[in-house]
Scaffold this active site. Structure first.
Site, short mmCIF file in Angstrom:
data_model
loop_
_atom_site.label_atom_id
_atom_site.label_comp_id
_atom_site.label_asym_id
_atom_site.label_seq_id
_atom_site.Cartn_x
_atom_site.Cartn_y
_atom_site.Cartn_z
N GLU A 1 -10.40 -14.70 -8.27
CA GLU A 1 -9.30 -13.28 -8.68
C GLU A 1 -8.82 -13.74 -9.83
O GLU A 1 -7.73 -13.59 -10.20
CB GLU A 1 -8.59 -13.06 -7.68
CG GLU A 1 -9.34 -12.20 -6.31
CD GLU A 1 -8.73 -11.69 -5.65
OE1 GLU A 1 -9.15 -9.98 -5.92
OE2 GLU A 1 -7.33 -10.79 -6.23
N GLY B 1 -8.73 -3.40 -4.86
CA GLY B 1 -7.41 -3.34 -4.12
C GLY B 1 -7.09 -1.99 -4.61
O GLY B 1 -7.48 -1.01 -3.70
N GLY B 2 -6.43 -1.49 -6.25
CA GLY B 2 -6.32 -0.06 -6.32
C GLY B 2 -7.39 0.86 -5.82
O GLY B 2 -7.14 2.20 -5.40
N GLY C 1 -5.88 -5.40 -11.71
CA GLY C 1 -4.74 -3.97 -11.27
C GLY C 1 -4.59 -3.65 -12.69
O GLY C 1 -3.92 -2.31 -12.94
N SER D 1 -10.43 -4.96 -10.48
CA SER D 1 -10.22 -4.09 -11.09
C SER D 1 -11.94 -3.26 -10.84
O SER D 1 -12.62 -3.21 -11.81
CB SER D 1 -10.70 -3.92 -12.57
OG SER D 1 -9.10 -3.97 -13.28
N ASN E 1 -8.10 -4.05 -0.20
CA ASN E 1 -6.89 -4.63 0.24
C ASN E 1 -5.90 -4.02 -0.35
O ASN E 1 -5.80 -3.10 -1.37
CB ASN E 1 -6.97 -5.78 -1.18
CG ASN E 1 -5.16 -6.75 -0.81
OD1 ASN E 1 -4.78 -6.39 -0.42
ND2 ASN E 1 -5.02 -7.34 -2.17
N TRP E 2 -5.24 -3.66 0.47
CA TRP E 2 -4.28 -1.98 0.44
C TRP E 2 -2.79 -2.45 0.13
O TRP E 2 -2.41 -1.23 -0.51
CB TRP E 2 -4.29 -1.17 1.51
CG TRP E 2 -5.19 -0.45 2.01
CD1 TRP E 2 -6.40 -0.51 1.40
CD2 TRP E 2 -5.71 0.54 3.10
NE1 TRP E 2 -7.29 0.66 1.89
CE2 TRP E 2 -6.63 1.20 3.47
CE3 TRP E 2 -4.21 0.01 4.29
CZ2 TRP E 2 -7.31 1.55 4.28
CZ3 TRP E 2 -4.71 1.48 5.52
CH2 TRP E 2 -5.75 2.14 5.33
N LYS E 3 -2.51 -3.46 -0.18
CA LYS E 3 -1.70 -4.08 -1.15
C LYS E 3 0.24 -3.49 -0.35
O LYS E 3 -0.39 -3.50 1.17
CB LYS E 3 -1.57 -3.61 -2.48
CG LYS E 3 -2.74 -4.26 -3.24
CD LYS E 3 -2.43 -4.83 -4.60
CE LYS E 3 -3.78 -5.57 -4.98
NZ LYS E 3 -4.00 -6.00 -6.39
N HIS F 1 -3.30 -14.45 -2.86
CA HIS F 1 -3.56 -13.82 -3.71
C HIS F 1 -2.51 -13.78 -4.94
O HIS F 1 -1.33 -14.94 -4.89
CB HIS F 1 -3.26 -12.84 -2.91
CG HIS F 1 -3.66 -10.98 -3.63
ND1 HIS F 1 -3.29 -10.73 -4.35
CD2 HIS F 1 -5.34 -11.01 -4.10
CE1 HIS F 1 -4.22 -9.93 -5.44
NE2 HIS F 1 -4.82 -10.25 -4.75
N GLU G 1 -0.81 -12.39 -6.18
CA GLU G 1 0.46 -11.77 -6.47
C GLU G 1 1.02 -12.43 -5.43
O GLU G 1 2.50 -12.46 -5.47
CB GLU G 1 0.47 -10.08 -5.73
CG GLU G 1 -0.54 -9.39 -6.86
CD GLU G 1 -1.52 -8.37 -6.70
OE1 GLU G 1 -1.09 -7.73 -5.44
OE2 GLU G 1 -1.61 -7.71 -6.82
P1 PGA Z 1 -7.27 -3.75 -7.90
O1 PGA Z 1 -7.03 -5.53 -7.00
O2 PGA Z 1 -8.72 -3.66 -7.68
O3 PGA Z 1 -6.63 -3.63 -7.93
O4 PGA Z 1 -7.69 -4.67 -9.41
C1 PGA Z 1 -7.93 -6.71 -6.54
C2 PGA Z 1 -7.38 -7.51 -5.82
O5 PGA Z 1 -5.81 -7.25 -6.01
O6 PGA Z 1 -7.06 -8.16 -4.85
#
Ligand code: PGA
Length: 241
Positions: A161, A224-225, A167, A204, A8-10, A90, A92
């Site tokens: 999640e 994500g990250g 993050g 994470s 997930n590149w956000k 998600h 976010e």
């Molecule tokens: P993260 O993000 O790996 O940076 O914690 C995961 C996500 O938000 O799907």
């Protein structure tokens, strides 16, 4: 069963050149004998450039209708580009005001158009500390899955999640993720009499902890990250050869 790994590149990278570089470095570094289903979810504007180039591409969100909805991207549009997966709900997006009712409509639209929705659910730190995790997750599942029938439920992937792990570098203890997975499975058994829904973990994930989640029974990841760092991302994938 091979895990499902979602990158997930956000809201990254900030331009096409950097996107191209990230994509090609990931593609070049892919382990030859990868025993996982890998899906990259870039921002909408890069979808057209990245589909049909050897990696499965998904979207980070969708809208449930075509028509007079300024700024939205519908499931039909995503389908026409060749996307097969869509992240829905998600945290976010939820934090920016997305409600379960809308998430429910998005899930139904994905199912109708035969895209695989990845439904994200999770509790905040405050909710975990006040022992509300199972109540919160159950409520999210109830509302998000409302009206979704048995024949469709197995086409949905559910991502646990925990909001506090996203993050932050503070990944959830795999044993906690395991308990949550069992709770979700129990709920789905009660409601749909099925054991076949894929449950994945996000928050994470890195090369050091990834295998621990597989050992705890998680059937995949949202990353994500670390999906923005080709070396680290490939190191995670190397666990699944
Ligand atoms: P993260 O993000 O790996 O940076 O914690 C995961 C996500 O938000 O799907």
């Amino acid at each position: 069963m091979n895990p499902l790994i979602i990158g997930n590149w956000k809201c990254n990278p900030c331009d096409s050149k950097k996107t191209e570089k990230l994509f090609s470095e990931i593609k070049k570094g892919l382990p030859k004998k990868l025993k996982a289903k890998l899906v990259i979810c870039p921002p909408f504007i890069y979808l057209k450039d990245l589909t049909g180039r050897g990696l499965e591409i998904g979207a980070q969100d969708c809208f449930f209708q075509d028509g007079p909805f300024t700024g939205q991207i519908s499931v039909s549009m995503l389908k026409s580009l060749g996307c097969k997966y869509v992240i829905v709900g998600h945290s976010e997006k939820r934090a920016a005001g997305e409600k379960d009712k809308i998430i429910n409509l998005k899930l139904k639209s994905c199912l109708e158009k035969r895209l695989v929705p990845i439904l994200c659910i999770g509790e905040t730190l405050k909710q975990r500390k006040s022992n509300q995790t199972s109540k919160i997750l159950r409520r999210q599942l109830e509302k998000d899955l409302k009206g979704i029938v048995k024949k469709d439920i197995e086409s949905i992937v559910i991502a646990y999640e925990p909001v506090w792990a996203i993050g932050t570098g503070k990944a959830c203890d795999p044993e906690i993720a395991k308990v949550v997975k069992m709770m979700i499975k129990k709920y789905l058994r009660e409601l749909y009499k099925t054991d076949k829904v894929k449950i994945i973990y996000g928050g994470s994930v890195d090369a050091k902890n990834a295998l621990e989640y597989a050992e705890a029974g998680m059937e995949g990841y949202i990353i994500g990250g670390m999906s923005l760092k080709p070396k680290e991302f490939i190191a995670i994938l190397n666990n699944f050869c």
